[in-house]
Design an enzyme around this catalytic site. Structure first.
Site: not given
Lengths: 640, 261
Positions: A331, A44-45, A402
């Site tokens: 989380r 994405l970046a 993650h």
């Protein structure tokens, strides 16, 4: 001594970015085409940055290790992307998204960066919709929102359980449009193995062509690193198999400081390991926690089938301990609580290393069809992997590595401590502090690429002079030589152990001692153990084949060599940080309720590590960037 | 834990110029909970320990979304399970003592790089030709300014789930890329945002597909059956319609249209 200047503009937090945008120098449109920008990574970046910069008129060269830029690991993000649109009229605002992100990060992020992130979040959704990203919609045709772990408003935009895929395809298509126009040159199956500095500025990269094996040089006026996180240092993680730290690490060794390396996110809802051969772990989006209820049997070692355990003998422990957030706690909290249950002997499944995530109530309430509409692909994936039907029996879940909040240190302009080297997305350390909230990674990657770097890079390019140079400059020749030597060294060990075996061993050490809960003793021990393992690697690794052609064993060994150094730094960083915050939980520092206990007096700072070279012991020196909270009051997080 | 033994016949090819051949391997004590790629990891690990070159295959996310993994397994792209990528195929779908043939995705437009790895960059060039909506960063209006009927949005999304793996090409007897191209067109053409470039997109993408050396579509439908994301064959009908429309609308100007009479 490296001077850490965050370059945060002065003034009210609401006005900093607007004013900074005005004060930054611009590059004349006619001059933009004279600047070549190298973008490494096409998630994405990287893809959004490369496309946006090419649209502005810069000459862009973009590199990825995959066979196509569309396959970067952003593709696997499931749950969604946050934005302070407040379409649901439920009280969201830029300020609230900013506040939630700072608090969720346990007050270890830079306020000004986070505020800017919240500000541009709204533009991201507009941009993506215009590109044709098929977000979920309501029957009236307008965009749907859902709530997501750690937030009490519905600000998450999503495309079923594959939001990352759809956002990445949007950015990839924008990138390919520029490739088609000749504004971007695409180099796929290329791995960056060194950063080339000329007069102290980042002026190029050395890369290996993963098909021909050739070592290649590329020069430019700035280098943008968007190469993702380093979760694979744990071997088992939700990262793609090829995700690695090498590009970042080689920059670190060339002088880029590494910020908060021990800040790792362990995601609470993953499919548990089934055996020793396990090659990776699969995430189940935490959006599942909106409708699923987490529980374990009240009794220890309860081997009954979940259906045979009556409601009264189930412990819905998140709802019990955190009545106001329930299953939606952040989380780190959810992960740690799952670990506590397993440590108590109340884990479920054949490994007893799992807890239940139960959709029974939601299916009764909403019907199977509604559940399938929301989570169909996740349920299907779960069944494929485990052979169990989650519509009929609860899922078994367990935390897995993650995301890594740490990364190369950058200033407000996303520039590292090396002039010209900019770091975007998960590869930098900046916005998530000690814990990232759900649906904020996609937001940050696209914010950096679409809306921040196009401004700040221009300022860098127009404020500096660039000596004209090409790939024949001695710095490039020297870099190529060193990269080749290192590869030859790996091939010449001809030992007895595969790099995969050594990687698994490193992963076990990391998970055990630099995982969900850490101790001084454990961290001290593991730093030594990793150094020992690294020594063994260089004496006993077996890498068949040669360097002159496609060789996946060599690629893996080359990446592992860097993970074996990073692992030690993560342990040292964890040791140095004598407090608990977010994903960094030191057993010595906890409240009576087993919550993370920060020490704001001593540790309200970014730890930025400088590599000192093999001739020095220790290998690293730590620098501090103090964090100042003027807008969000430092407080103990409470999700009760 | 249940385990099985398999006889593997795996395609080895040292490079694009090599003719290639099948090589026999035994995979022993394979847990049925393993994924297919984890089974190959076990085979490769044994090879490396003997200082032999492991079998090269493409893989990355191992959760069925990146589209990197490929392989034709016993004649089927991504193996026997419908709607499943190779990385999500698990060994419980195989029986003890099965013989398993493993080959690369074969197509003229996907040349073999090494062993089971092929070059699928033709797909990128097709997207570069027209698989996008032209909107520069910063020029978008508010996201809710254009409502999109949910049914349309859902259909668009269904087409957009294509992972670009190339199974459609590998299973088509003509090695046609029609399903891949049609899925992208359906994704964009079903949305209001995609309308202005709809016809040009169809012409440009189809032209590039032809130029890359993919075959023509004869509507056998095996592409959709092999697709791990179960992209509908209907997208091809939509593509043909748009392409026809665009070709007619864009025919070279005649004297009539120039008003030459």
């Amino acid at each position: 001594m490296v001077k850490l200047d965050s370059k945060v503009p002065s003034g009210n937090i609401q006005d900093k970015w607007e004013r900074h945008k005005f004060e930054m120098k611009l590059v004349n449109p006619a001059n933009k085409r004279k600047h070549t920008v190298l973008v490494v990574g096409t998630g994405l970046a990287g893809a959004s940055a490369a496309a946006s910069l090419a649209e502005l008129g810069y000459k862009v060269k973009v590199f990825c290790i995959q066979d196509s830029p569309r396959r970067a690991h952003s593709i696997a993000a499931q749950g969604g992307i946050n934005a302070a649109k407040n379409y649901p009229n439920d009280g969201d605002s830029v300020w609230r998204l900013f506040y939630d992100t700072v608090k969720g990060g346990d007050f270890r992020a830079r306020e000004a960066n986070v505020y800017r992130l919240a500000q541009v979040s709204v533009n991201i959704i507009d941009q993506c919709v215009a590109q044709g990203v098929p977000f979920a919609r309501e029957y009236g045709g307008l965009l749907d929102n859902r709530s997501f772990g750690g937030a009490q408003v519905s600000r998450t935009f999503y495309a079923r359980g594959q939001t990352g895929q759809q956002l990445l395809l949007g950015a990839y298509q924008a990138l390919m449009r520029q490739v088609g126009k000749g504004a971007v040159q695409l180099f796929s199956r290329r791995e960056m193995l060194d950063l080339v500095l000329v007069d102290g500025k980042a002026r190029g990269i050395t890369a290996r062509n993963l098909v021909s094996g050739e070592i290649e040089s590329y020069s430019g006026d700035a280098v943008l690193l968007a190469t993702g996180g380093y979760g694979n240092v744990y071997y088992l993680s939700t990262n793609a198999k090829n995700s690695n730290v090498t590009a970042s690490w080689r920059c670190h060794k060339k002088g880029a400081l590494f910020g908060n390396p021990c800040f790792t996110q362990i995601h609470p809802t993953c499919i548990p390991r089934s055996g020793d051969y396990q090659s990776k772990l699969t995430l189940m989006s935490e959006s599942l926690r909106n409708d699923g209820r987490v529980w374990v049997p009240k009794a220890k070692d309860d081997k009954r089938h979940p259906a045979e355990i009556p409601e009264s003998e189930r412990d819905f422990y998140l709802e019990r301990i955190y009545p106001s957030f329930g299953n939606l706690v952040p989380r780190d909290v959810a992960s740690r609580q799952a670990k506590f249950r397993v440590d108590e002997g109340r884990g479920v499944g054949h490994t007893a290393e799992a807890v239940y995530l139960d959709f029974g109530d939601a299916i009764k309430r909403l019907g199977q069809e509604a559940i399938s509409e929301k989570y169909g692909n996740l349920f299907q994936m779960y069944e494929k992997i485990t052979g169990e039907n989650p519509y009929k029996q609860p899922m078994r879940i367990f935390p897995a590595v993650h995301y890594t909040m740490g990364g190369l240190w950058v200033d407000y302009n996303l520039m590292s401590s090396i002039p010209g080297l900019h770091v975007l997305g998960e590869a930098n350390f900046s916005d998530h502090g000690a814990n990232r909230l759900g649906a904020s990674a996609l937001m940050q990657g696209l914010a950096d690429g679409y809306f921040i770097i196009p401004y700040t890079l221009g300022n860098y390019l127009s404020s500096n002079k660039f000596e004209s140079l090409n790939e024949t400059h001695p710095a490039f020749i020297e870099s190529k030589k060193q990269v080749s030597q290192k590869l030859m060294q790996l091939l010449s060990v001809k030992g007895k152990r595969t790099s995969d075996e050594i990687h698994r061993q490193l992963g076990q050490l990391m998970w055990e001692y630099v995982g969900m809960s850490r101790t001084k003793q454990g961290l001290q021990k593991v730093a030594k153990d990793i150094a020992g393992l690294r020594e063994e690697f260089w004496k006993n690794v077996c890498v068949p084949g040669d360097a002159n052609f496609k060789n996946s064993s060599l690629e893996h060994a080359c990446r592992l060599a860097d993970f074996l150094e990073l692992g030690e730094l993560m342990a040292r960083d964890g040791l140095e940080r004598e407090e608990s915050c977010g994903g960094h939980f030191r057993e010595e520092f906890q409240t009576a309720d087993n919550e993370a206990l920060r020490n704001d007096e001593k540790f309200c700072h970014v730890s930025a590590w400088e590599y000192k070279g093999v001739e020095n012991s220790p290998l690293w020196q730590m620098h501090q960037e103090p964090l100042i909270f003027e807008n969000v009051k430092l407080s103990q997080r409470s999700y009760k | 834990m249940k385990t099985i033994n398999l006889k593997l016949k795996i395609w080895r090819q040292s490079g694009p110029e090599d003719k290639g051949h099948f090589m026999d391997f035994n995979a022993t004590n394979i847990s049925t909970d393993m994924s297919f790629l984890e089974m190959l990891d076990v085979v490769n690990s044994d090879l490396i320990k003997q200082n032999k070159e492991p079998i090269e295959f493409d893989h990355d996310c191992r959760e069925g979304i990146c589209g990197t993994c490929s392989l034709v397994i016993n004649g089927s792209a991504h193996g026997p399970e419908l709607g499943t990528t190779t990385c999500q195929l698990h060994m419980r779908k195989f029986n003890d003592n099965d013989t398993v043939y493993i080959e690369p995705f074969r197509a003229k437009a996907f040349p073999v790089i090494k062993d089971l790895v092929v070059d699928r960059s033709a797909f990128d060039r097709i997207i570069a030709a027209g698989g996008f909506i032209s909107v520069n960063t910063g020029s978008a209006q508010d996201a809710n300014a254009i409502p999109v009927a949910k049914e349309k949005a859902d259909l668009s999304f269904a087409a957009a789930t294509c992972i670009g793996c190339g199974a459609c090409v590998a299973s088509c007897k003509n090695a046609s890329a029609s399903l891949f191209v049609a899925a992208k067109m359906a994704h964009l053409n079903l949305l209001p945002q995609g309308q202005p470039e709809k016809e040009n997109r169809a012409l440009a993408m189809v032209a590039q597909m032809d130029q890359e050396g993919f075959g023509s579509c004869t509507n056998t439908g095996v592409c959709s059956a092999a697709c791990p994301k179960e992209i509908s064959l209907e997208t091809i009908a939509q593509m043909n319609r748009t392409f026809l429309q665009a070709s007619l609308g864009n025919r070279p100007p005649t004297k009539l249209s120039e008003g030459g009479f």
